[in-house]
Write a protein that holds these residues in place. Structure first.
Motif, PDB file in Angstrom:
ATOM      1  N   ASN A  74      73.369  88.154 -83.184  1.00 12.22           N
ATOM      2  CA  ASN A  74      73.042  86.878 -82.544  1.00 12.22           C
ATOM      3  C   ASN A  74      71.422  86.466 -82.874  1.00 12.22           C
ATOM      4  N   GLY A  75      70.980  85.674 -82.512  1.00 10.15           N
ATOM      5  CA  GLY A  75      69.766  85.091 -83.114  1.00 10.15           C
ATOM      6  C   GLY A  75      68.424  86.169 -82.462  1.00 10.15           C
ATOM      7  N   THR A  76      68.833  86.372 -81.086  1.00  6.29           N
ATOM      8  CA  THR A  76      67.922  87.216 -80.336  1.00  6.29           C
ATOM      9  C   THR A  76      67.792  88.659 -81.087  1.00  6.29           C
ATOM     10  N   MET A 162      57.627  79.156 -83.601  1.00  7.14           N
ATOM     11  CA  MET A 162      58.934  78.600 -83.460  1.00  7.14           C
ATOM     12  C   MET A 162      58.898  77.287 -83.893  1.00  7.14           C
ATOM     13  N   ASP A 188      60.599  82.242 -86.067  1.00  7.16           N
ATOM     14  CA  ASP A 188      61.887  82.058 -85.252  1.00  7.16           C
ATOM     15  C   ASP A 188      62.501  80.636 -85.755  1.00  7.16           C
ATOM     16  N   ALA A 190      65.448  79.969 -85.336  1.00  6.72           N
ATOM     17  CA  ALA A 190      66.706  79.908 -84.699  1.00  6.72           C
ATOM     18  C   ALA A 190      67.371  78.292 -84.605  1.00  6.72           C
ATOM     19  N   GLU A 191      66.273  77.405 -84.335  1.00  5.45           N
ATOM     20  CA  GLU A 191      66.652  75.916 -84.115  1.00  5.45           C
ATOM     21  C   GLU A 191      66.701  75.134 -85.530  1.00  5.45           C
ATOM     22  N   SER A 212      69.841  81.568 -85.535  1.00  9.19           N
ATOM     23  CA  SER A 212      70.820  81.710 -84.621  1.00  9.19           C
ATOM     24  C   SER A 212      72.023  80.854 -85.055  1.00  9.19           C
ATOM     25  N   LYS A 217      74.043  75.559 -81.659  1.00 14.57           N
ATOM     26  CA  LYS A 217      73.008  75.465 -82.713  1.00 14.57           C
ATOM     27  C   LYS A 217      73.882  74.340 -83.794  1.00 14.57           C
TER      28      LYS A 217
HETATM   29  C1  LIG Z   1      69.059  80.094 -79.670  1.00 10.66           C
HETATM   30  C2  LIG Z   1      67.595  80.478 -79.903  1.00 10.66           C
HETATM   31  C3  LIG Z   1      67.463  81.884 -80.171  1.00 10.66           C
HETATM   32  C4  LIG Z   1      68.282  82.875 -79.770  1.00 10.66           C
HETATM   33  O1  LIG Z   1      69.498  82.900 -80.509  1.00 10.66           O
HETATM   34  P1  LIG Z   1      70.810  83.500 -79.697  1.00 10.66           P
HETATM   35  O2  LIG Z   1      71.758  83.611 -80.937  1.00 10.66           O
HETATM   36  O3  LIG Z   1      71.222  82.747 -78.632  1.00 10.66           O
HETATM   37  O4  LIG Z   1      70.699  85.054 -79.446  1.00 10.66           O
HETATM   38  C5  LIG Z   1      66.047  82.319 -80.034  1.00 10.66           C
HETATM   39  N1  LIG Z   1      65.109  81.495 -80.198  1.00 10.66           N
HETATM   40  C6  LIG Z   1      65.329  80.290 -80.092  1.00 10.66           C
HETATM   41  C7  LIG Z   1      63.892  79.466 -80.238  1.00 10.66           C
HETATM   42  C8  LIG Z   1      66.453  79.606 -79.986  1.00 10.66           C
HETATM   43  O5  LIG Z   1      66.626  78.378 -79.674  1.00 10.66           O
END
Ligand SMILES: *Cc1c(COP(=O)(O)O)cnc(C)c1O
Length: 381
Positions: A74-76, A162, A188, A190-191, A212, A217
């Motif tokens: 996962n993203g975390t 981020m 980061d 992720a988005e 992520s 997403k």
């Molecule tokens: C979704 C998200 C994550 C984490 O991703 P997961 O796959 O849900 O663990 C981390 N940082 C941001 C800013 C996110 O939006």
């Protein structure tokens, strides 16, 4: 205001051609998802190795123009391991924004490091290079082995910006500041899959980038993440760490350091590949929706957030900026009561019990945005 909100509700219902509940963001499965999933099951390779994992990593390298991508669970986990790859150790500090999803701060904590919250810019809603610079001028102590915090004596071993909702931060300026202070950057992202800054993909600017593929997403594989980097060796180290740090051997179990089982299963990678094949289409579709929202809200006198010069946003979650908290609350209440899902931006990290006491600068912009930004339905139509 009530009239404006009601026409907003009608407009959104027209966009999605429905009178029933409209979620904020749902996945769109219009490609090879089923085909690849069935292939995976037929092959029995549903778990931690398989051709889709390799294919996914290679697709991510292409999409982000990086030399090495590592698929993770996962993203975390992607952020956590990327921080370790940067050398973030127990007792260190990481500069990040308070206006973010909690995973950003949690990943820092998993490394037994502490987040230091720096303000965001109003135009990007992401980490402000100017604020980072001001903070470091006051508290930074540049030594042989990196930057230390004069107030706490701790090492500031990474900077974690981020790209909020897919709007890129001011990367050139941030990289300049971090270079002066010898602080490596982890994005980061992720988005922000598909977002660009000056024609280059987000996630490829820092030493490392984290993505992520969670259900909400722009591209999902159920659950998943990726680390990307242009430092091939560092990427290989990431692969090693996330696959239990196992050293190849014909039959012995040899592990040369404390690794993680953070692998993305082949089953999820299959879904990810099918989704990534459609990313370009998703981006076009969402950018069209953003244009439609933009002209609609212009007429309504509501500020719709658009990409800023030199950037391309993926418009993952679209958002409006209301005049004040009172109008924001009315907007949230009215839309949600009428089956149109809207959500406020996150509460700032230092309002949460576990991050209450973290060092932070004056959060003027973050607090301004916290009171005004609302996400509106943004799924592919
Ligand atoms: C979704 C998200 C994550 C984490 O991703 P997961 O796959 O849900 O663990 C981390 N940082 C941001 C800013 C996110 O939006």
């Amino acid at each position: 205001m009530t009239d404006t909100i009601n026409s907003t509700i009608s407009f959104i219902k027209e966009q999605y051609k429905t009178e029933s509940f409209i979620p904020l963001h749902i996945p769109y499965f219009g490609g090879n998802e089923k085909k690849y999933l069935i292939e995976t099951i037929d092959s029995t390779f549903v778990s931690s190795v398989g051709p889709f994992v390799d294919q996914f990593e290679s697709m991510m390298q292409d999409l982000t123009a990086t030399k090495k991508a590592v698929a993770v669970v996962n993203g975390t986990a992607a952020i956590q391991v990327a921080l370790r790859l940067l050398g973030v150790k127990s007792g260190d500090e990481v500069l990040t924004q308070a206006l973010t999803f909690v995973a950003t701060a949690n990943a820092i904590t998993y490394q037994n490091a502490t987040p230091v919250f720096i303000d965001v810019d109003l135009d990007t809603m992401g980490l402000s290079p100017k604020s980072v610079s001001l903070f470091l001028e006051e508290f930074g102590d540049l030594r042989e082995d990196g930057c230390y915090n004069k107030k706490t004596g701790k090492k500031i071993s990474a900077c974690l910006p981020m790209h909020t909702f897919g709007f890129p931060v001011h990367l050139d300026e941030l990289m300049k500041v971090c270079e002066v202070w010898k602080i490596p950057i982890l994005e980061d992202a992720a988005e922000s899959l598909g977002s660009e800054y000056k024609g280059k993909p987000t996630g490829s600017f820092g030493k490392l980038g984290a993505f992520s593929f969670n259900g909400n997403k722009i591209v999902t594989c159920g659950g998943g993440g990726a680390i990307v980097t242009n430092d091939f060796g560092l990427g290989e180290k990431g692969k090693h760490l996330t696959t239990t740090a196992k050293v190849p051997h014909p039959y012995e179990y040899v592990h040369d350091e404390m690794g993680y089982n953070f692998r993305m299963p082949n089953l999820n990678a299959a879904l990810a590949c099918a989704q990534l094949e459609q990313l370009e289409g998703f981006l076009k579709n969402k950018r069209k929706l953003a244009k439609d929202y933009e002209s609609f809200f212009l007429n309504q006198g509501i500020k719709f957030r658009t990409e800023i010069p030199n950037t391309k946003a993926n418009y993952w979650l679209m958002c409006v900026e209301l005049e004040n908290r009172k109008e924001r609350d009315l907007f949230l209440k009215t839309t949600n009561e009428d089956a149109v899902m809207t959500r406020p931006i996150w509460q700032l990290m230092y309002r949460l019990p576990m991050y209450l006491n973290c060092q932070r600068d004056r959060q003027l912009n973050a607090e301004f945005l916290e009171e005004r930004i609302v996400n509106i339905p943004s799924s592919v139509r």
